[in-house]
Scaffold this motif. Sequence first.
Motif, PDB file in Angstrom:
ATOM      1  N   GLY A 118      45.686  22.565  27.592  1.00 18.14           N
ATOM      2  CA  GLY A 118      46.221  22.853  26.264  1.00 18.14           C
ATOM      3  C   GLY A 118      46.630  21.564  25.579  1.00 18.14           C
ATOM      4  N   VAL A 119      46.019  21.269  24.428  1.00 16.50           N
ATOM      5  CA  VAL A 119      46.306  20.022  23.714  1.00 16.50           C
ATOM      6  C   VAL A 119      46.904  20.364  22.353  1.00 16.50           C
ATOM      7  CG1 VAL A 119      45.409  17.805  22.942  1.00 16.50           C
ATOM      8  CG2 VAL A 119      44.334  18.967  24.890  1.00 16.50           C
ATOM      9  N   PHE A 172      42.017  24.552  25.164  1.00 21.68           N
ATOM     10  CA  PHE A 172      42.624  25.077  23.945  1.00 21.68           C
ATOM     11  C   PHE A 172      43.157  23.866  23.206  1.00 21.68           C
ATOM     12  CE2 PHE A 172      43.962  29.632  25.373  1.00 21.68           C
ATOM     13  CZ  PHE A 172      42.687  29.868  25.833  1.00 21.68           C
ATOM     14  N   VAL A 173      42.683  23.640  21.987  1.00 24.03           N
ATOM     15  CA  VAL A 173      43.048  22.406  21.287  1.00 24.03           C
ATOM     16  C   VAL A 173      43.390  22.671  19.827  1.00 24.03           C
ATOM     17  CG1 VAL A 173      40.620  21.804  20.819  1.00 24.03           C
ATOM     18  CG2 VAL A 173      42.350  20.001  20.871  1.00 24.03           C
ATOM     19  N   ASP A 174      44.507  22.092  19.403  1.00 23.85           N
ATOM     20  CA  ASP A 174      44.909  22.167  18.003  1.00 23.85           C
ATOM     21  C   ASP A 174      43.970  21.283  17.191  1.00 23.85           C
ATOM     22  OD1 ASP A 174      46.395  22.671  15.681  1.00 23.85           O
ATOM     23  OD2 ASP A 174      47.815  21.059  16.094  1.00 23.85           O
ATOM     24  N   ILE A 175      43.484  21.796  16.092  1.00 23.68           N
ATOM     25  CA  ILE A 175      42.560  21.023  15.260  1.00 23.68           C
ATOM     26  C   ILE A 175      43.252  19.831  14.620  1.00 23.68           C
ATOM     27  CG2 ILE A 175      41.228  21.083  13.107  1.00 23.68           C
ATOM     28  CD1 ILE A 175      40.275  23.879  13.922  1.00 23.68           C
ATOM     29  N   ARG A 176      44.481  20.002  14.190  1.00 19.08           N
ATOM     30  CA  ARG A 176      45.184  18.950  13.458  1.00 19.08           C
ATOM     31  C   ARG A 176      46.130  18.178  14.368  1.00 19.08           C
ATOM     32  NH1 ARG A 176      43.441  19.968   8.478  1.00 19.08           N
ATOM     33  NH2 ARG A 176      43.222  22.101   7.775  1.00 19.08           N
ATOM     34  N   LEU A 177      45.568  17.279  15.152  1.00 24.11           N
ATOM     35  CA  LEU A 177      46.371  16.363  15.956  1.00 24.11           C
ATOM     36  C   LEU A 177      46.538  15.095  15.133  1.00 24.11           C
ATOM     37  CD1 LEU A 177      44.706  16.774  19.460  1.00 24.11           C
ATOM     38  CD2 LEU A 177      46.876  17.733  18.697  1.00 24.11           C
ATOM     39  N   GLY A 178      47.754  14.757  14.800  1.00 21.66           N
ATOM     40  CA  GLY A 178      48.021  13.674  13.866  1.00 21.66           C
ATOM     41  C   GLY A 178      47.563  12.293  14.285  1.00 21.66           C
ATOM     42  N   LEU A 225      44.758  11.263  15.683  1.00 24.72           N
ATOM     43  CA  LEU A 225      43.313  11.015  15.726  1.00 24.72           C
ATOM     44  C   LEU A 225      42.677  11.261  14.367  1.00 24.72           C
ATOM     45  CD1 LEU A 225      42.577  12.934  19.028  1.00 24.72           C
ATOM     46  CD2 LEU A 225      42.654  10.457  18.758  1.00 24.72           C
ATOM     47  N   PRO A 226      41.648  10.479  14.014  1.00 17.29           N
ATOM     48  CA  PRO A 226      40.993  10.686  12.717  1.00 17.29           C
ATOM     49  C   PRO A 226      40.460  12.109  12.546  1.00 17.29           C
ATOM     50  CG  PRO A 226      40.204   8.654  13.730  1.00 17.29           C
ATOM     51  CD  PRO A 226      41.087   9.353  14.732  1.00 17.29           C
ATOM     52  N   PHE A 227      39.884  12.663  13.600  1.00 18.85           N
ATOM     53  CA  PHE A 227      39.335  14.014  13.530  1.00 18.85           C
ATOM     54  C   PHE A 227      40.084  14.977  14.443  1.00 18.85           C
ATOM     55  CE2 PHE A 227      35.825  11.391  11.987  1.00 18.85           C
ATOM     56  CZ  PHE A 227      35.612  12.005  10.760  1.00 18.85           C
ATOM     57  N   GLY A 228      41.301  14.639  14.793  1.00 14.00           N
ATOM     58  CA  GLY A 228      42.197  15.516  15.531  1.00 14.00           C
ATOM     59  C   GLY A 228      41.589  16.149  16.758  1.00 14.00           C
ATOM     60  N   GLY A 229      41.753  17.464  16.845  1.00 17.07           N
ATOM     61  CA  GLY A 229      41.265  18.211  17.991  1.00 17.07           C
ATOM     62  C   GLY A 229      39.760  18.171  18.158  1.00 17.07           C
ATOM     63  N   TYR A 230      39.053  17.900  17.081  1.00 21.19           N
ATOM     64  CA  TYR A 230      37.590  17.758  17.199  1.00 21.19           C
ATOM     65  C   TYR A 230      37.251  16.586  18.116  1.00 21.19           C
ATOM     66  CZ  TYR A 230      37.683  20.597  12.925  1.00 21.19           C
ATOM     67  OH  TYR A 230      37.917  21.574  11.989  1.00 21.19           O
TER      68      TYR A 230
END
Length: 120
Positions: free
Chosen positions: A6-7, A51-57, A59-64
């Motif tokens: 889980g990220v 399971f990953v949050d898309i908006r990880l602050g 990284l440029p493309f977050g969870g992607y």
Amino acid sequence: MATVLGVEDDAFILQNLEWVLEDIGHRTLPASDLAGALVHLLAEQPIDALFVDIRLGSLPFGGYDVADQAIRLRPHLPVLYISGSPLTDEMTARFVPGARFVQKPYSPAQIEAFFTEAPC
């Protein structure tokens, strides 16, 4: 019982995800960023889903970015993207193949459905 990486960069939401997964009988490997995720992905341990949050602050493309790295290391890893934003075409265009999505706030039933629909 599945082991889920889980990220999520919000500690409260990550803790909630851990509780939800525990309640439905799964184990969580928590991480707040790509570096933490890589520690788990590079270890010789089973991981049944990401399971990953898309908006990880951080990284440029977050969870992607996290999902892209995870799939490079573990090509058959099922991915569930999580976000507080409604799903858009721009979001799904960045998904790794076969990934799914659930919007926050999610219910335990939505998380459990992931395991029902995709064998882990």
